[in-house]
Design a protein around this motif. Structure first.
Motif, short mmCIF file in Angstrom:
data_model
loop_
_atom_site.label_atom_id
_atom_site.label_comp_id
_atom_site.label_asym_id
_atom_site.label_seq_id
_atom_site.Cartn_x
_atom_site.Cartn_y
_atom_site.Cartn_z
N PHE A 23 14.63 54.28 75.45
CA PHE A 23 15.25 55.44 74.82
C PHE A 23 15.05 55.39 73.31
CE2 PHE A 23 17.96 58.95 74.52
CZ PHE A 23 18.56 58.83 73.29
N TYR A 30 22.51 59.77 67.26
CA TYR A 30 22.98 59.53 68.63
C TYR A 30 24.44 59.88 68.76
CZ TYR A 30 18.97 56.36 68.21
OH TYR A 30 17.74 55.82 67.97
N SER A 49 26.73 60.67 75.91
CA SER A 49 25.48 59.99 75.63
C SER A 49 25.56 58.61 76.28
CB SER A 49 25.33 59.86 74.13
OG SER A 49 24.32 58.95 73.83
N PRO A 50 24.66 58.35 77.18
CA PRO A 50 24.77 57.08 77.93
C PRO A 50 24.32 55.91 77.08
CG PRO A 50 22.88 58.35 78.66
CD PRO A 50 23.47 59.11 77.53
N LYS A 51 25.27 55.15 76.65
CA LYS A 51 24.97 54.06 75.73
C LYS A 51 23.99 53.04 76.32
CE LYS A 51 27.21 50.60 72.82
NZ LYS A 51 27.22 49.24 73.32
N ASN A 656 27.79 56.02 69.44
CA ASN A 656 27.88 56.27 70.88
C ASN A 656 28.65 55.17 71.60
OD1 ASN A 656 26.03 54.19 70.89
ND2 ASN A 656 24.27 55.50 71.29
C1 LIG Z 1 23.36 54.42 70.87
O1 LIG Z 1 23.31 54.25 69.45
C2 LIG Z 1 22.43 53.22 69.02
C3 LIG Z 1 22.46 53.18 67.52
O2 LIG Z 1 23.77 53.06 67.08
C4 LIG Z 1 21.02 53.53 69.46
O3 LIG Z 1 20.18 52.47 69.11
C5 LIG Z 1 21.00 53.74 70.95
O4 LIG Z 1 19.69 54.12 71.34
C6 LIG Z 1 21.97 54.83 71.32
N1 LIG Z 1 21.94 55.02 72.74
C7 LIG Z 1 21.83 56.23 73.26
C8 LIG Z 1 21.62 56.30 74.72
O5 LIG Z 1 21.89 57.24 72.58
#
Ligand SMILES: *[C@@H]1O[C@H](CO)[C@@H](O)[C@H](O)[C@H]1NC(C)=O
Ligand SMILES: *[C@@H]1O[C@H](CO)[C@@H](O)[C@H](O)[C@H]1NC(C)=O
Ligand SMILES: *[C@@H]1O[C@H](CO)[C@@H](O)[C@H](O)[C@H]1NC(C)=O
Ligand SMILES: *[C@@H]1O[C@H](CO)[C@@H](O)[C@H](O)[C@H]1NC(C)=O
Ligand SMILES: *[C@@H]1O[C@H](CO)[C@@H](O)[C@H](O)[C@H]1NC(C)=O
Ligand SMILES: *[C@@H]1O[C@H](CO)[C@@H](O)[C@H](O)[C@H]1NC(C)=O
Ligand SMILES: *[C@@H]1O[C@H](CO)[C@@H](O)[C@H](O)[C@H]1NC(C)=O
Ligand SMILES: *[C@@H]1O[C@H](CO)[C@@H](O)[C@H](O)[C@H]1NC(C)=O
Ligand SMILES: *[C@@H]1O[C@H](CO)[C@@H](O)[C@H](O)[C@H]1NC(C)=O
Ligand SMILES: *[C@@H]1O[C@H](CO)[C@@H](O)[C@H](O)[C@H]1NC(C)=O
Length: 874
Positions: A23, A30, A49-51, A656
């Motif tokens: 991703f 994000y 937003s799927p972390k 996120n």
């Molecule tokens: C969540 O945020 C981090 C940066 O803070 C980013 O690297 C990561 O890709 C994000 N995940 C999603 C699924 O957006």
């Protein structure tokens, strides 16, 4: 720009070449949740937003409250292999999310499904210059497809939705049908028994859902049980155009409404596949003034004879809607990125939720025709309370309306002014018009929100007039505004028993006092514009006198204090924003430079998510408020400090690690939110605060009948300002201009700074109790208009009574651990190891006690009816 594009292209080919994608995001932004279909208080769906995952194929969209699933399922078939690009079920192979982009009107997702790349775009139009289009509660979902290996593949796409949109009680019976014509095909669904003007779990009980697309030889449709319909597509790539007619409960073998399109053997789709999703209510609200209580319809019905006409027109209007959205997006992004790219992100994320907070409405006149001289807009305090046209919420959101079309601000102020001029029983402004969607007026005579509300109203009345050039409201309601100003004159310097927008109620709050003083200065400008010379003299002298005294009282050492004399307190004096916006210049410029220096010092020790909005009270010192931080940023005179304040808000908006649809209020330490912390709140229109500062001041013109009309409507004794053509504010002066130059926009490089790693400590509080529990607003605990969650009271157009609700109690605190498995809509609670849980509960209890001690309110929502807890996902 070019480098960006090249990077993206090379990234895409890299991803295409690899089968498993990682991703990433094209804009390094994000958010915790993306707006999907966000167009009204009820058509307001987001996806978290799927972390830890790289697909949307493991979650459903949720209503803004994060409790109700709003099912949208998407599949694509590639050479016979099905892939799931949205929705949480087990059918189809996984897809991966490659990149996302947020613009003011759109959330765009690039998704890989085997050998094809999908560009999925959720477009929620913002149509500020056309109220027919703005009031259409419809959104577009579109898909463009290209193969990643350059060879043709056989592709079919599919999308369905359920009847979950039409009730918060999924055991209720729904009915539906499908209308097929040569050019459009759409499904509609509604409850068998609607209840007008009521909601359950934040979902309207009187809506009709529409889901349609353009008809073509390659499209097919079907309604039926979710599994059946989806499996038919997955097996055959097409649907057999049949309707399920056994009407049943929403959740009984979930009926879904599906559309599929066979794109054939393609390398790249020649045009997007477009679905239209809408949720229509009529009436949308009532507004009560004397005998003229009328239900109000969505404004678009003045243009379309039937909702069906509107649906068809929306489906066919896609191309032009995209053109307009492109224009608006690029204008906003250009203006906002001139300040900084982080700032542009905030504006982009905040725009839809702000516009979705309002309904533009019109009633029928006594002649049965639409009364085009009675257009009014209403705002729901989404995410915070149930109130309608909450004055402090409007104040926060106002910069967005001023920027997008300042006339919208007038539509929102108008009902507040009309109602209060008619009732005429108060010297100060009410905090709202009652409980959404019934604008029955707020009957409370409680004066503890008087300064906050009255200051806000005067500021907004002038802001609307001088940025739209429309002097109708200020001349029509001149006497009302004058009475309010006199009240401020008598009370604002020493606020006693007054609550600020933040719920703080200490005596002698500096920030509240200065708002009232700026309100008086605003009235001076209003008087001047309407040639009321002696009022102008009186109010401008009063404002300067109070401002000078305020400066003495409120300054301690090198900064403004939270309450007079407490040199330890360090508030964000966000109400100074009004002075800058209005160019009232009632506060000495040295205060601005002094505060700038002070904030600069504070930023050096700020926590991860920024500065508390105030630190005088226990309840405030842990929490940041995004709108007030941005207002403050708009008052600082030095671009680096301004950039830092913007970055603080950005840090949470882009975080996120906790859920939440761009909330207004969160902990400075870890970004976590309480329930009703302004999730999806229109108050985030505050993000436009810096943009609103560069709007040109207009010549104000009041139509000749404005005042005489008000005299009749309000039963006031008339003055003689009919036909006023109002002059410009000649006295803006070079001083102000020079001052504003400090704000000169500069592109910053700050977006390149990487974020500090932030520990993930989510919490969410809620109380387990029976359905129909109470939800309240954050500030007006003592007014009768505390919001009532669940079914709204019966029409009270002939009296003012709104039932009191019981006091909320803290009975249960439950926290969630981030690393637990995915929680789906049927899941039960995931609890964490008990010591951590206990620790968190203890912390939260402490916090709660502090809150109660200070009569700050925190609200707890009920569990949804069917045993689904609020789902908290990492
Ligand atoms: C969540 O945020 C981090 C940066 O803070 C980013 O690297 C990561 O890709 C994000 N995940 C999603 C699924 O957006
Ligand atoms: C789809 O999923 C199945 C089962 O997990 C797997 O065997 C197959 O390789 C996948 N197909 C593609 C094209 O990814
Ligand atoms: C605001 O909206 C009104 C009503 O549609 C329109 O007439 C006016 O031109 C708009 N103003 C701007 C600046 O877009
Ligand atoms: C998808 O979006 C990307 C990036 O905006 C663009 O380059 C590409 O052409 C789009 N694909 C299709 C099929 O439209
Ligand atoms: C669908 O139902 C609505 C509401 O009952 C009705 O007005 C409409 O005519 C129906 N359409 C079709 C095609 O049956
Ligand atoms: C359509 O599909 C359903 C299965 O969902 C089947 O029962 C029905 O016979 C089909 N109808 C036609 C006309 O093919
Ligand atoms: C239309 O609304 C205006 C303003 O509220 C009111 O004065 C007028 O009487 C209404 N007209 C009709 C025909 O009802
Ligand atoms: C509010 O009302 C109380 C009781 O009526 C009165 O004593 C007090 O002076 C009022 N305060 C303001 C600011 O109007
Ligand atoms: C404000 O007005 C009061 C009463 O008229 C007067 O006594 C005082 O000196 C004035 N203060 C300032 C700072 O102008
Ligand atoms: C602030 O302004 C200076 C000079 O105009 C400029 O060099 C600098 O990059 C700006 N900094 C930020 C953070 O915008």
């Amino acid at each position: 720009m070019l480098a960006d594009t090249l990077l993206k292209l090379s990234l895409l080919s890299f991803l295409a070449w690899r089968s498993t994608a990682r991703f990433t995001s094209s804009r390094n932004f994000y958010p915790a949740a993306y707006p999907l279909a966000v167009r009204s208080p009820y058509l307001n769906a987001w996806i978290q937003s799927p972390k830890d995952t790289t697909t949307f194929g493991t979650s459903w969209p949720y209503h803004w409250d994060d409790k109700n699933v709003m099912g949208l399922a998407g599949y694509v078939r590639v050479d016979g292999t099905p892939f799931r690009w949205m929705g949480d079920n087990s059918l189809g192979n996984q897809t991966s999310l490659v990149s996302t982009e947020v613009t003011p009107t759109r959330s765009k997702f690039t998704i890989l499904a085997g050998r094809v790349q999908l560009n999925v775009t959720f477009l929620s139009p913002i149509e500020p210059s056309d109220w027919v289009l703005q009031s259409l509660p419809f959104t577009y979902i579109s898909i463009e497809v290209a193969t990643t290996d350059g060879s043709p593949h056989n592709v079919q796409v599919y999308c369905d939705t359920s009847a979950e949109w039409v009730s918060g009680d999924r055991s209720k019976l729904a009915r539906w049908n499908t209308t097929v014509s040569d050019d459009t095909t759409y499904h509609q669904a509604t409850l068998f028994q609607q209840s007008s003007m009521s909601e359950i779990n934040d979902v309207a009980e009187d809506s009709t859902m529409y889901f349609g697309m353009a008809s073509s030889t390659s499209s097919s449709w079907k309604t039926g049980a979710d599994e059946d319909v989806r499996k038919q597509f997955i097996r055959k790539g097409t649907l057999n155009n049949t309707m399920d007619t056994s009407f049943r409960a929403i959740q009984d073998h979930f009926v879904v409404f599906a559309h599929a399109v066979d794109l054939g053997n393609i390398i790249k789709s020649s045009s997007p596949t477009v679905w239209s999703l809408g949720l229509v209510r009529d009436p949308v609200s009532t507004f009560f003034v004397g005998v003229n209580s009328r239900t109000r319809s969505p404004y678009f019905l003045t243009h379309f004879n039937t909702v069906d006409d509107a649906v068809k027109s929306f489906i066919k209007g896609y191309k032009n809607a995209v053109k307009r959205a492109d224009e608006l997006d690029s204008k906003i992004m250009k203006d906002a990125s001139a300040i900084s790219n982080h700032y542009a992100d905030l504006v982009a994320l905040g725009a839809r939720q702000t516009m979705a907070g309002i309904d533009i409405t019109v009633p029928r006149g006594t002649d049965g025709k639409w009364n085009m001289s009675d257009v009014k807009a209403f705002m729901k305090d989404t995410g915070t309370s149930q109130r309608i046209n909450p004055v402090e919420g409007l104040f926060s959101a106002f910069p967005a309306f001023l920027y997008l079309n300042s006339s919208l601000g007038g539509l929102l102020l108008d009902p507040l002014l009309e109602f209060q001029a008619y009732v005429g029983n108060r010297q100060f402004s009410a905090p709202d018009l009652g409980s959404y969607p019934r604008a029955t007026g707020n009957p409370s005579n409680a004066n503890n929100t008087a300064l906050e509300s009255t200051g806000n109203m005067l500021v907004m009345a002038l802001a609307h007039a001088q940025l739209s050039g429309d002097g109708t409201l200020i001349s029509r309601y001149y006497d009302l505004l004058k009475g309010w100003t006199d009240y401020l004159g008598a009370h604002t310097l020493h606020p006693q028993n007054q609550r600020s927008a933040d719920g703080l109620d200490r005596s002698d709050q500096s920030n509240l006092a200065i708002k009232g003083i700026i309100g008086i200065a605003a009235m001076a400008k209003i008087s001047k514009a309407l040639n009321r010379e002696s009022d102008y003299q009186t109010y401008s002298a009063k404002a300067s006198n109070l401002s000078a005294r305020w400066t003495k009282l409120a300054t301690s050492g090198d900064h403004i204090t939270s309450v007079y004399g407490d040199s330890q307190s360090r508030p964000l004096v966000y109400n100074l924003y009004a002075d800058v916006l209005l160019r009232t210049n009632v506060v000495d410029s040295s205060i601005y430079s002094q505060q700038t220096r002070f904030y600069k010092t504070l930023t050096t020790t700020a926590q991860a998510f920024g500065l508390p909005y105030d630190d005088i009270a226990q309840e405030a010192q842990d929490f940041a408020k995004a709108p007030w931080t941005i207002f403050t940023a708009a008052t600082v005179t030095q671009n680096e400090t301004q950039g830092k304040l913007i970055d603080m808000v950005h840090a949470r908006a882009t975080f996120n690690g906790t859920r939440g649809d761009f909330p207004t209020t969160y902990r400075v330490s870890n970004g976590s939110v309480l329930v009703n912390s302004g999730q999806a709140s229109p108050s985030q229109g505050a993000m436009f605060a810096l943009l609103a500062l560069s709007l040109p001041i207009q010549n104000m013109v009041a139509p000749p009948d404005a005042f005489s009309h008000a005299v009749q409507a309000a039963g006031l004794n008339g003055g003689t300002i009919a036909g006023a053509v109002i002059g410009t504010f000649g006295g803006i002066g070079l001083l102000a201009l020079g001052f504003l130059l400090w704000w000169k926009r500069r592109k910053t490089l700050l977006q390149q700074e990487s974020l500090k790693p932030i520990p993930f400590v989510p919490h969410m509080l809620y109380r387990q109790r029976a359905p129909d529990s109470v939800e309240m607003n954050l500030m007006y605990q003592n007014t009768p208009h505390r919001a009532v969650r669940g079914v709204l009271p019966a029409d009270t157009s002939s009296d003012f009574s709104i039932p009191e609700s019981e006091e909320p109690e803290l009975t249960d605190l439950i926290s969630h651990q981030p690393s637990q498995s995915v929680t789906n809509s049927n899941s039960t609670m995931h609890t964490t190891d008990t010591s951590q849980l206990r620790h968190e509960i203890a912390t939260l209890r402490q916090h709660m006690n502090a809150l109660q001690a200070h009569q700050e309110e925190i609200y707890f929502t009920s569990l949804p009816r069917h045993g689904t807890p609020p789902v908290i996902k990492p």
